[in-house]
Design an enzyme around this catalytic site. Sequence first.
Site, PDB file in Angstrom:
ATOM      1  CB  SER A  88      35.245  31.366  52.916  1.00  0.00           C
ATOM      2  OG  SER A  88      34.294  32.133  52.202  1.00  0.00           O
ATOM      3  CE  LYS A 129      34.272  29.727  48.890  1.00  0.00           C
ATOM      4  NZ  LYS A 129      33.870  30.643  49.960  1.00  0.00           N
ATOM      5  CB  SER A 143      37.510  33.030  49.412  1.00  0.00           C
ATOM      6  OG  SER A 143      36.637  32.538  50.388  1.00  0.00           O
ATOM      7  CE  LYS A 190      38.788  29.621  51.181  1.00  0.00           C
ATOM      8  NZ  LYS A 190      38.724  31.016  51.682  1.00  0.00           N
TER       9      LYS A 190
END
Length: 489
Positions: free
Chosen positions: A90, A93, A148, A265
């Site tokens: 993820s 992203k 997420s 993130k």
Amino acid sequence: MKRVTAFLLVMIMLFTSVSVSFAAKSKDPTPTAEPIPQPTLSPDAPEYDKEHPENLSPDQLYALSAVLMTQDKGEVIFEKDADERRYPASMTKILTVLIALMFVDDLDETVTVSQTAVNVPPDSSTMYLKVDEEIRLIDVIYGTMLLSANDGANVIAEAVSGDIPRFVDLMNRTAETLGCINTHFVNPHGYHDDNHYSTARDMAVIAREAMKNETFREIVGTTSYQLPRTNKQRARTITTKTEYMLTGSEESPNQYYYEYATGIKTGSHSHSGYCFAGAASKDGVDLISVVMFTGRKARWADTIKLMNYGFSQYVSVTPVDLYNMRPIKLSTSNYSTSDPDNGEITLVCSPVGENAQIVTTQSDVNRMADNLRDYVAFDFRGDLQAPIQAGEEIGTMTWYNDKGEPFVYSLTSSRSVEKRDNAPKTIDEIIAETYADPNPFPPFNFEFVLILFGPPLVLIGIIAFLVISRKKRSGHKMRAPKPVNRYVK
């Protein structure tokens, strides 16, 4: 007997029916997610000393790949297999949201959630979007980063490019533009695909580029967000999954909370392990880190080790700080004989406008201070005669950053220097007195007469003397000799 047999048959049938029914209901309609691996430290790894973060070694990180770089210049401070291809999960992203911020002018525009967008693998993280839900794009972006959300990433892709395949193509072209040569994306959310890969170095480059965006920094620096009511759902509050930004509670404080954290993130699945791209700021030094294929809690521990290492190596200084390490001293003239420093003054440096920030190593700071004239331009005024007042500007210093932008600093006297009593007047003093005199003509006195008529009279006297002398010489030459009587009678 027949009744007993019939009763037993009925009970057997009922039991069988209940068992089949229970089995049908207890069957899990979704596949069980594979466990995410948890790497361990090598038994030969030296013990980490948090009191001396500058001694960090690669073996003291759980992550199989890691990198640490400065935010301003992208200088790599620490790395461990940073170019090994791994799955970013993820962390993908980061680029998805960055592209949205780059290409969408109105983030408050309302988008409609499609069936394709919510069609994500059953073990995905989501923000529970519903088909035909009308929601602002900025709310989708916050949900995508904080939760997420794979469905949110799909909505972003469709909002930017119209469909997911074209958005993925834009992602790859953007990554290539940033110099990420070991990166390839297949989807906008990072769910596993063998052809969806990157490296710790490439992900750090992407994260660094994203953190240049003010809106992105605001989003990833948010720990909770209020999603407003939509046509399909009521208002709700969401909280970040980034533990190293959460303090915890007084009863249960979070041991992985990092006070200098600024984002950004997480990522995880069975093929990627746990990942994290982080950012932190301390005393003007901004750092970016990435750890890949590490443990659930180890990603926070690894990130904190990297950040503390970076802050032990790099410092943020200004041109004023560099100047103050070796301040300039100048000598003046016409100073009073009672001056304690014999007319010497120390110049004080202060910014005229914005003060530049220089992020570098401590050794570079010392080198730059020792050779400051190689990095700045000095301009001093020519007249350094007393009197000089404290705070009076003596010159300027100009620093140019990497982009060639000038930062100007004023150099002023640290103290006053009195003029000696019998010192001759300076040109400026004479001019000032002349303009201040209400009588434009000098006073008529003996000095004035002497100055006005003295030189001409002297000149006339010299000329007269020369003329008279010449006449005397000329008369002597033209005189006839006295006759001499040669014969005596």
